[in-house]
Design an enzyme around this catalytic site. Structure first.
Site, short mmCIF file in Angstrom:
data_model
loop_
_atom_site.label_atom_id
_atom_site.label_comp_id
_atom_site.label_asym_id
_atom_site.label_seq_id
_atom_site.Cartn_x
_atom_site.Cartn_y
_atom_site.Cartn_z
N GLU A 169 17.50 6.82 18.92
CA GLU A 169 17.04 5.49 18.52
C GLU A 169 15.53 5.40 18.75
OE1 GLU A 169 18.56 2.00 20.56
OE2 GLU A 169 18.34 0.82 18.75
N ALA A 305 17.74 3.64 29.45
CA ALA A 305 19.10 4.08 29.11
C ALA A 305 19.36 3.82 27.64
CB ALA A 305 20.12 3.34 29.98
N MET A 306 20.31 4.59 27.08
CA MET A 306 20.58 4.51 25.64
C MET A 306 22.08 4.52 25.39
SD MET A 306 19.63 4.44 22.50
CE MET A 306 20.76 4.54 21.11
N GLU A 307 22.50 3.63 24.47
CA GLU A 307 23.92 3.34 24.30
C GLU A 307 24.68 4.25 23.34
OE1 GLU A 307 21.33 1.41 23.27
OE2 GLU A 307 21.69 0.56 21.30
N ASN A 308 24.30 5.54 23.21
CA ASN A 308 25.05 6.44 22.33
C ASN A 308 26.54 6.17 22.48
OD1 ASN A 308 22.50 8.04 22.03
ND2 ASN A 308 22.93 8.36 24.20
N HIS A 340 24.68 -3.45 30.30
CA HIS A 340 23.92 -3.56 29.05
C HIS A 340 24.38 -2.50 28.05
CE1 HIS A 340 20.08 -4.45 26.82
NE2 HIS A 340 20.38 -3.25 26.32
N GLU A 341 24.37 -1.24 28.47
CA GLU A 341 24.71 -0.15 27.55
C GLU A 341 26.16 -0.25 27.09
OE1 GLU A 341 22.32 1.30 26.36
OE2 GLU A 341 20.92 0.62 27.89
N HIS A 344 26.66 -2.70 24.35
CA HIS A 344 26.27 -2.11 23.07
C HIS A 344 27.41 -1.33 22.42
CE1 HIS A 344 22.08 -3.01 22.59
NE2 HIS A 344 21.69 -2.39 23.67
#
Ligand SMILES: [Zn+2]
Length: 913
Positions: A169, A305-308, A340-341, A344
């Protein structure tokens, strides 16, 4: 994606309101337009991908990979060319064959590096129909979090380890997969990877099978994903460990580098509780068979952090709880980041915005859900009081020139990068909070459930959500939502004189606009839901201010608090008599309203709508027994004002700064004495946070007693590992680093170099940059550009120096721009320099920033620079015009409080308690 987390001290200070010396990432300025029905694209229409089959062979040692990808596509009109996204990929062979079988034909591949596209040209037109597009290609493994990238860290026995991860992203899937890399092109993905036999490979889906290869490697084939956007694909491999638990039939796991797994226990427990909560709230169960949270060392300047989908990635500092250094604040952040993640996984992954114009649908909602869930599952943390801080962050950005609407038009990749800002996250969250309060919790939840059900595996625009909420609420909410999301800015509600009759109080309300740096601006119009109550009376009343005017009648007679409960996104301006009544009643207000009133009076004071000193009247009215969260906020406010005096003192005369510091120390040191250095058994977590905050702020204020005590405790660590409890260690180290002389700095440097735990090591290097000594700060800058700290910590160190010395950090970065760009992830590059400079109060910086933008940034990518310039001008103006009112206030009130000002610093003395 979770925005980059700041250190606790900075985060708390940021939430404090406008008297703040440096801000989070500033934002791009652009007039907004609602998302149109025609989705923006950078690719020709006419070809739609439905499935990607990708075989990937990374070579960590040479930082490159080879791949074979077959994309099932639907060609809707005849064409000689197929164009998709590709960045830094080299194609060796590209062929096209009918899906049903038949002759394969070869294409000529050309790449456009600037447009990040590849075009495949065929000798004969491709007729409409279904095809398989096959591509052999190679690419590069980067050192920053964009595309496929590596993170190096010291492993067991001092051996250097390298793990690989992906970060896609907003627009970096194209660095690993030639793809239609836009959120509306949803497709399924089947990934297989060839990795060393001893390593673990992780992706969105569980491994379907693993085949050992004769050369000591293995091929791991992952199960096919559901239909999803390219930016959500994930892959990681390394010397990992995994722990897991079953929740509602889902395999919930955490993945860490070998040896760190015990520190992920808290995150694993949190994930389980959150998944149960969300399966219920969303009304649609989590649809994948597993959900991992994968930890990586180091940092990004863009995100934490990233919500893959099914494989969240989180930097260690936001996932691991290391008993050696983690604070109560860290624990709360780990929980909130996971919340949060995981939000998502529905809002973003299952239902995705059609285009980046509606990014806030992802981020505003996930931020709101994060706050809601943390407060709900951990009521003992009292985090709902922090929602006022979130609103302050948004309003500070939203009340100066160059802000933008929540829904904004995005064209380019850079603009999409820059859309990850305070408006998208914090204003988005605040507006949702206001609308939820307006329609009611249940109506809101039912609307969200209907939205999930209607759009699962699809793409949406904002109005798709409003439609479902309005239906569930039976109340016109779309018009209000449009007012707050399609136009920028902050409403100002002016409260007239109250009239008390028959036991009820009526106050007239007028809507204006709070535009801090544009005094004469004609106000925009909003429909504003307003909740009010009489101080000390539990009953509230609600009204909708519309057409610029309204009134509210509340039960009881007395001081009226407008925006009671602080769910409204607006500033409240009382008459001076109304404000005086509230100040008198201050200790009777709910803690959340105390925090709200402090924020409003600070901001209104800065704008000249109230005396700048009125916030200090409230500080004086706050009893020592007030909620620790209120004092945490007050400490941050005082720290922010002190930073302004420090800027003024750079000319040499420190009299005013020392006078303010003495006042603030006199106010805060007794609290520190009350809270103590050592946690008491069973104490509230808000007390732990207050302790951390007081130490940080008293250190900033130069409290000699506190600094001496921190040094004493740090020195004692050499012989007694328990001399400083783990949760306080980072804070104590921070004080020592801030006030270090050259000898101590060298000692801290040696300790950083010898540190073998990656998480602690990163922390130690960042602290070296937190020195307040100018010469040592310059050494930290030089150290940042050596190979020693590690490629993802350098940019953090420079940003840390910029918190105190923005001009020096900016000048240094300009002088070393090529090296800096290597150390900042591509997504952050256009904003990083602006962020370094944004805390400056030097008029010369305005021109320096302008020259930098002119030379380095496309005209459409200068929003962050423009925002930084607006912030600098605003700071210069406020320092000159508003600080004198505080000087005058100190002259009148300071003496009686501080018991004799102007003496040496540190008289508050918070030593050894
Ligand atoms: Zn997010």
């Amino acid at each position: 994606m979770h925005r980059k987390l700041l250190s606790a001290a900075v985060a708390l200070t940021l939430a404090a309101g406008p008297f703040v010396h440096a801000s989070a990432a500033p934002t791009r300025a652009r007039a907004g337009a609602p998302a149109s029905a025609d989705t923006t694209t950078q690719l020709p229409r006419g070809v739609i991908p439905t499935h990607y089959k990708i075989s990937l062979t990374p070579d960590a040692a040479t930082a490159s990979f080879g791949a074979h990808a077959v994309v099932s596509i639907n060609v809707s009109k005849a064409t000689n060319t197929i164009t998709l996204n590709a960045a830094d990929l080299k194609f060796s062979r590209v062929t096209l064959a009918p899906a049903a079988g038949g002759a394969e034909r070869e294409a000529l591949a050309t790449v456009d590096a600037d447009a990040q596209t590849a075009t495949f040209t065929f000798a004969q037109p491709v007729a409409p129909g279904m095809y398989r597009l096959a591509m052999d290609y190679t690419g590069v493994i980067g050192t920053q979090a964009a595309g496929l990238f590596s993170l190096d860290y010291p492993g067991a026995g001092g051996k250097q380890e390298r793990a690989l991860y992906t970060q896609f992203e907003n627009s970096d899937a194209r660095r690993m997969i030639p793809s239609w890399d836009e959120p509306a092109y949803k497709a399924s993905f089947a990934l297989d990877v060839t990795v060393p036999d001893g390593q673990m490979a992780v992706s969105n889906m569980p491994a379907a099978n693993t085949t050992p290869l004769p050369d000591g490697r293995k091929r791991v084939t992952f199960a096919t994903t559901p239909k999803m956007s390219t930016y959500l694909l994930f892959f990681a491999t390394g010397d990992f460990e995994r722990a897991a638990a079953q929740v509602d039939g889902v395999d919930v796991g955490v993945v860490t580098r070998r040896g760190a797994l015990p520190q992920a226990r808290f995150a694993l427990d949190a994930s389980q509780a959150i998944l149960r909560e969300y399966n219920d709230y969303f009304g649609v169960r989590y649809p994948l068979p597993k959900l991992d949270n994968v930890a990586g060392t180091g940092r990004s300047q863009f995100f934490s952090a990233m919500e893959n989908w099914g494989a969240i990635f989180t930097f260690e500092y936001a996932l691991l709880l290391d008993p050696a250094i983690s604070t109560q604040h860290d624990r709360q952040e780990i929980f909130a980041t996971a919340a949060h993640e995981m939000a998502h996984q529905w809002f973003g992954d299952l239902v995705t915005m059609r285009w980046w114009d509606d990014l806030w649908l992802n981020e505003g909602f996930a931020s709101w859900m994060e706050s809601r869930t943390t407060a709900r599952l951990h009521p003992e943390w009292n985090t709902q009081l922090g929602t006022v801080g979130t609103r302050e962050v948004a309003m500070r950005r939203d009340s100066v020139a160059g802000t933008h609407p929540v829904v904004q038009h995005v064209e380019t990749v850079e603009q999409a990068n820059q859309a990850f800002d305070e408006i998208t996250y914090s204003k988005g969250e605040s507006v949702i909070r206001m609308l939820e309060a307006y329609v009611g919790e249940n109506a809101w939840k039912n609307g969200v459930r209907a939205y999930m059900k209607a759009h699962a595996y699809g793409n949406t625009v904002s109005d798709d959500l409003w439609k479902q909420i309005e239906k569930a609420a039976g109340k016109p909410v779309t018009a209000i939502a449009h007012d707050f999301t399609l136009q920028p800015g902050v409403p100002l509600i002016q409260v007239g004189e109250p009239v008390c009759r028959d036991g009820n109080t009526t106050v007239p309300l007028t809507q204006a606009e709070f535009a801090r740096d544009q005094p004469g601006k004609a106000p925009l119009a909003w429909r504003v839901p307003v909740i009010a109550q009489v101080a000390g009376n539990a009953k509230q009343a609600t009204t909708l201010v519309s057409g610029g005017k309204g009134a509210v009648t509340v039960p009881g007679c007395g001081a009226v608090i407008v925006n009671a409960g602080q769910s409204g996104y607006y500033r409240t301006l009382y008459t001076s008599a109304g404000f005086a009544r509230l100040a008198q009643q201050f200790s009777a207000l709910a803690p959340i309203d105390q925090i709200g009133l402090l924020g409003d009076s600070s901001a209104l004071g800065q704008a000249g709508l109230q005396p700048a000193s009125s916030v200090l009247d409230l500080v004086q009215a706050t009893p020592a027994s007030a909620d620790p969260a209120v004092w945490t906020r007050i400490a941050a406010l005082l720290d922010g004002i002190h930073a302004r005096y420090q800027e003024q003192a750079q000319g040499g005369d420190t009299t005013r700064q020392r006078r303010f510091a003495a006042f603030a120390i006199a106010r805060l040191a007794p609290l520190m004495a009350q809270v103590g250095w050592n946690a008491r058994p069973g104490e509230a977590s808000t007390v732990a946070n207050l302790r951390e905050q007081l130490i940080v702020v008293l250190s900033d204020l130069g409290d000699a007693g506190l600094i001496a005590e921190a040094r004493r405790r740090y020195a004692a660590l050499a012989t007694d590992a328990n001399a400083v409890p783990g949760p306080l260690r980072k804070t104590v180290m921070g004080v020592v680093a801030q006030h270090a002389d050259a000898a101590m700095w060298d000692q801290l440097h040696t300790a950083a170099r010898n540190e073998t735990t990656p998480l602690v090591r990163d922390q130690r290097y960042t602290l070296l940059a937190a020195t307040q000594d100018r010469a040592l700060a310059l050494r930290a800058l030089r150290l940042a550009l050596t190979d020693e700290p590690g490629l993802t910590i350098s940019a953090e160190m420079i940003a840390e120096v910029a918190m105190r010395y923005p001009d020096m950090a900016f000048d240094f970065a300009i002088a070393n721009l090529a090296q800096i760009n290597e150390r900042v992830d591509a997504s952050s590059r256009s904003r990083y320099l602006a962020r370094l400079a944004t805390g400056s109060s030097d008029p010369a910086m305005v021109n320096k920033l302008g020259a930098y933008a002119q030379a380095n940034l496309a005209p459409t990518s200068r929003g962050d620079v423009e925002a930084a310039i607006a912030a600098i001008k605003d700071r210069i103006q406020v320092n000159a015009v508003r600080l004198p009112a505080i000087d005058a206030w100190l002259g009148e009130n300071g003496r009686q409080v501080a018991g004799g000002l102007g003496a040496a610093q540190g008289q508050g003395g918070s030593a050894s308690r």
